[in-house]
Scaffold this motif. Structure first.
Motif, PDB file in Angstrom:
ATOM      1  N   ARG A  99       0.845  -1.198   0.000  1.00  0.00           N
ATOM      2  CA  ARG A  99       0.000   0.000   0.000  1.00  0.00           C
ATOM      3  C   ARG A  99       0.877   1.244   0.000  1.00  0.00           C
ATOM      4  NH1 ARG A  99      -4.361  -0.330   4.489  1.00  0.00           N
ATOM      5  NH2 ARG A  99      -5.375   1.158   3.138  1.00  0.00           N
ATOM      6  N   SER A 100       0.751   2.041  -1.026  1.00  0.00           N
ATOM      7  CA  SER A 100       1.463   3.314  -1.071  1.00  0.00           C
ATOM      8  C   SER A 100       0.689   4.333  -0.233  1.00  0.00           C
ATOM      9  CB  SER A 100       1.568   3.802  -2.523  1.00  0.00           C
ATOM     10  OG  SER A 100       0.277   4.119  -3.020  1.00  0.00           O
ATOM     11  N   GLY A 109      -5.381  -1.271  -1.877  1.00  0.00           N
ATOM     12  CA  GLY A 109      -4.036  -1.823  -1.829  1.00  0.00           C
ATOM     13  C   GLY A 109      -3.753  -2.671  -3.051  1.00  0.00           C
ATOM     14  N   THR A 110      -2.498  -3.078  -3.192  1.00  0.00           N
ATOM     15  CA  THR A 110      -2.065  -3.953  -4.273  1.00  0.00           C
ATOM     16  C   THR A 110      -1.849  -5.342  -3.710  1.00  0.00           C
ATOM     17  OG1 THR A 110      -1.014  -2.131  -5.460  1.00  0.00           O
ATOM     18  CG2 THR A 110      -0.268  -4.349  -5.998  1.00  0.00           C
ATOM     19  N   LEU A 111      -2.480  -6.329  -4.315  1.00  0.00           N
ATOM     20  CA  LEU A 111      -2.359  -7.713  -3.890  1.00  0.00           C
ATOM     21  C   LEU A 111      -1.348  -8.409  -4.784  1.00  0.00           C
ATOM     22  CD1 LEU A 111      -3.533  -9.974  -2.055  1.00  0.00           C
ATOM     23  CD2 LEU A 111      -5.106 -10.475  -3.936  1.00  0.00           C
ATOM     24  N   ILE A 122       1.416 -12.811  -9.682  1.00  0.00           N
ATOM     25  CA  ILE A 122       0.231 -12.087 -10.127  1.00  0.00           C
ATOM     26  C   ILE A 122       0.090 -10.856  -9.250  1.00  0.00           C
ATOM     27  CG2 ILE A 122      -2.286 -12.138 -10.252  1.00  0.00           C
ATOM     28  CD1 ILE A 122      -2.125 -15.065 -10.950  1.00  0.00           C
ATOM     29  N   THR A 123      -0.106  -9.715  -9.870  1.00  0.00           N
ATOM     30  CA  THR A 123      -0.275  -8.455  -9.157  1.00  0.00           C
ATOM     31  C   THR A 123      -1.598  -7.830  -9.572  1.00  0.00           C
ATOM     32  OG1 THR A 123       2.113  -8.123  -9.181  1.00  0.00           O
ATOM     33  CG2 THR A 123       0.768  -6.204  -8.702  1.00  0.00           C
ATOM     34  N   VAL A 124      -2.429  -7.517  -8.594  1.00  0.00           N
ATOM     35  CA  VAL A 124      -3.699  -6.837  -8.851  1.00  0.00           C
ATOM     36  C   VAL A 124      -3.659  -5.520  -8.105  1.00  0.00           C
ATOM     37  CG1 VAL A 124      -6.200  -7.001  -8.792  1.00  0.00           C
ATOM     38  CG2 VAL A 124      -4.838  -9.085  -8.939  1.00  0.00           C
ATOM     39  N   ASN A 125      -3.685  -4.429  -8.849  1.00  0.00           N
ATOM     40  CA  ASN A 125      -3.567  -3.092  -8.261  1.00  0.00           C
ATOM     41  C   ASN A 125      -4.917  -2.548  -7.808  1.00  0.00           C
ATOM     42  OD1 ASN A 125      -0.760  -2.809  -8.753  1.00  0.00           O
ATOM     43  ND2 ASN A 125      -1.227  -2.434 -10.902  1.00  0.00           N
ATOM     44  N   ALA A 134      -6.364 -10.983   0.949  1.00  0.00           N
ATOM     45  CA  ALA A 134      -5.144 -11.774   1.155  1.00  0.00           C
ATOM     46  C   ALA A 134      -5.363 -12.832   2.231  1.00  0.00           C
ATOM     47  CB  ALA A 134      -3.980 -10.856   1.525  1.00  0.00           C
ATOM     48  N   ASP A 135      -6.039 -12.457   3.304  1.00  0.00           N
ATOM     49  CA  ASP A 135      -6.311 -13.421   4.370  1.00  0.00           C
ATOM     50  C   ASP A 135      -7.211 -14.552   3.893  1.00  0.00           C
ATOM     51  OD1 ASP A 135      -4.762 -11.909   6.070  1.00  0.00           O
ATOM     52  OD2 ASP A 135      -6.469 -10.889   7.018  1.00  0.00           O
TER      53      ASP A 135
END
Length: 151
Positions: A99-100, A109-111, A122-125, A134-135
């Motif tokens: 998280r920026s 946030g970015t996962l 894999i990045t999901v913005n 994420a949890d």
């Protein structure tokens, strides 16, 4: 079988920028009517151009999707041409939330999901509730790992 979890990038910024664009368009029309009523009506297009930003943000949200279903995480990306990647939950090594400062302000946030494979990232913005997502993925990964060990 329905998906256990479906995640898309947030529309918060698109909604906010659309509201700002509406206010800007109203200002342009007011200025045109008040100070230059004889000017050509095409001058109002100046107030329409900023609407491209929320439109592009909405397109980004519709073309990206992360689903958790039956022990597999699928990442679909694309509007006309779709690319789908699948990660087996048993092989998932790292689930991270980045998280920026601006993401913290917006509550997004970015996962980042990683496996040992070279192309296993894999990045999901800009997703809402990134830590909660994420949890859920980590819990599903643990559950999937336990069910295969007991067989």
């Amino acid at each position: 079988m329905p998906s256990e979890l479906v995640v898309r990038p947030t529309l918060k910024r698109a909604k906010f920028s659309a509201a700002v664009c509406v206010l800007f368009l109203i200002l342009v029309i007011w200025l045109w009517r008040k100070f230059a009523p004889d000017a050509a009506p095409w001058i109002v297009t100046v107030g329409v151009i900023p609407f491209l930003a929320p439109l592009l943000s909405w397109l980004d949200s519709t073309r990206t999707e992360l689903t958790l279903e039956g022990g597999v995480v699928r990442y679909r990306h694309g509007l006309v041409n779709h690319t789908t990647r699948a990660l087996d939950l048993k092989k998932l090594q790292d689930v991270r939330v980045e998280r920026s400062f601006t993401q913290r302000l917006w509550g997004v946030g970015t996962l980042v999901l990683e496996t040992a494979n070279e192309s296993g990232r894999i990045t999901v913005n800009d997703i809402d509730g990134a830590q909660r997502v994420a949890d859920r993925i980590m819990n599903a990964s643990r559950t999937e790992g336990n069910s295969t060990q007991n067989v």
